[in-house]
Design an enzyme around this catalytic site. Structure first.
Site, short mmCIF file in Angstrom:
data_model
loop_
_atom_site.label_atom_id
_atom_site.label_comp_id
_atom_site.label_asym_id
_atom_site.label_seq_id
_atom_site.Cartn_x
_atom_site.Cartn_y
_atom_site.Cartn_z
N SER A 14 0.81 -1.22 0.00
CA SER A 14 0.00 0.00 0.00
C SER A 14 0.85 1.27 0.00
CB SER A 14 -0.92 0.00 1.22
OG SER A 14 -1.68 1.20 1.27
N THR A 61 -9.58 -1.78 2.27
CA THR A 61 -9.17 -2.43 1.02
C THR A 61 -9.38 -3.93 1.15
OG1 THR A 61 -7.42 -2.55 -0.64
CG2 THR A 61 -6.72 -2.61 1.67
N LYS A 65 -13.83 -5.03 1.93
CA LYS A 65 -14.74 -4.01 1.41
C LYS A 65 -16.21 -4.40 1.53
CE LYS A 65 -11.54 -1.90 -1.88
NZ LYS A 65 -11.33 -1.49 -3.28
N ASP A 102 -14.23 4.41 -4.63
CA ASP A 102 -13.63 3.67 -5.75
C ASP A 102 -14.36 3.97 -7.06
OD1 ASP A 102 -11.51 2.40 -4.50
OD2 ASP A 102 -12.68 0.63 -3.97
N GLY A 127 -14.95 -9.37 -7.22
CA GLY A 127 -14.89 -8.87 -5.85
C GLY A 127 -15.37 -7.44 -5.74
N GLY A 246 -3.84 1.83 -12.78
CA GLY A 246 -4.59 1.83 -11.53
C GLY A 246 -4.23 2.96 -10.59
#
Length: 280
Positions: A14, A61, A65, A102, A127, A246
């Protein structure tokens, strides 16, 4: 002084703390941001810890979630539609309000010249990230979404949920190990952690042969941000396909999270530069 953090597992990859620190500095605000590794079995204890130790909010995360939703007192529209949460604000009365930033980040990272109206998209994975991508794509005008997954049976709950939320969208689900053709898609999104540093960095969610019939104008969007250029993106670029990294989604969703916590929006460029320094 804002006290914030991120929960999930694993969190060795992260860069959220670096991005958030840059955002707060840009706004001239003081804030701490703790990286709190939280395996699913420790979620209840972590929630108690966050509630009783003066935190103002936290990010969520993988793989938390969806399960974190069980501990929320209220959620925003995006979190309600997607059925998952990645940002939580802790109110003065210690109530937990869940948000999905997100979706905001996913949409904002798509360049303005990209027209997805009436098009088809493929999402790899089912997911929380796949749910966010689905909502973003629907708002961008996509009418057909096919999911590719390793386990079709396990994805049934997600598909049933999304079909109920978006009855006008044509959803399909296929085995990712047996892809026949990706020729019909205007955008292909990797919403799995495959390719992520420290997890499966030397792998791709697709096989090399799967690229052979992808149309030249198809966009490859990888939500994995560490490394910045995954093997999937490298192969896409080698074939002259347009790509979306991303990292842009990560920065934009973090910008929105700070806005939720503080009421102020930092400069996303400052946050991205901080992330690039950390990742390079």
């Amino acid at each position: 002084m804002y006290k914030l953090g991120i929960i999930g597992y694993p969190l060795g990859h992260s860069v959220s703390a670096v991005i958030q620190k840059a955002g707060f500095e840009n706004l001239g605000l003081e804030g701490s941001y703790d990286v709190l590794e939280t395996p699913p079995e420790d979620l209840i204890q972590r929630i108690k810890f966050l509630k009783t130790n003066g935190y103002n909010g936290f990010n969520v995360t993988i793989p938390l979630k969806v399960p974190v939703s069980l501990f929320l007192d209220d959620i925003d529209d995006y979190a309600n539609i997607a059925g998952c949460v990645n940002t939580v604000k802790i109110a003065d009365d210690k109530s937990f309000i869940g948000y999905n930033t997100d979706i905001y980040g996913f949409k904002k990272a798509i360049p303005a010249d990209v027209n997805l109206n009436g098009k088809r998209a493929a999402i790899l994975g089912t997911g929380g990230a796949a749910r966010a991508a689905t909502v973003g794509l629907v708002e961008k005008g996509i009418t057909n979404i096919d999911f590719y997954t390793r386990n079709i049976i396990n994805s049934k709950q997600t598909l049933d949920y999304l079909r109920a939320k978006f009855p006008n969208i044509d959803f399909g689900v296929y085995q990712i190990q047996n892809i026949r053709s990706l020729a019909d898609y205007s955008m292909i999104i990797n919403a799995t952690p495959i390719g992520m540093k420290g997890f499966m960095a030397d792998e791709m969610p697709l096989e090399i042969k799967d690229f052979d019939n992808i149309k030249p104008d198809t966009i490859i969007y990888d939500i994995v941000y560490n490394p910045i250029e995954t093997l999937l993106l490298k192969e896409a670029k080698r074939r002259n396909l347009r790509t979306i990294e991303g990292l842009d989604m990560l920065v934009y969703q973090a910008q929105r999270a700070i806005e939720i916590w503080t009421g102020k929006s930092p400069d996303s460029n400052v946050m991205k530069i901080a992330a690039l320094r950390e990742l390079n």
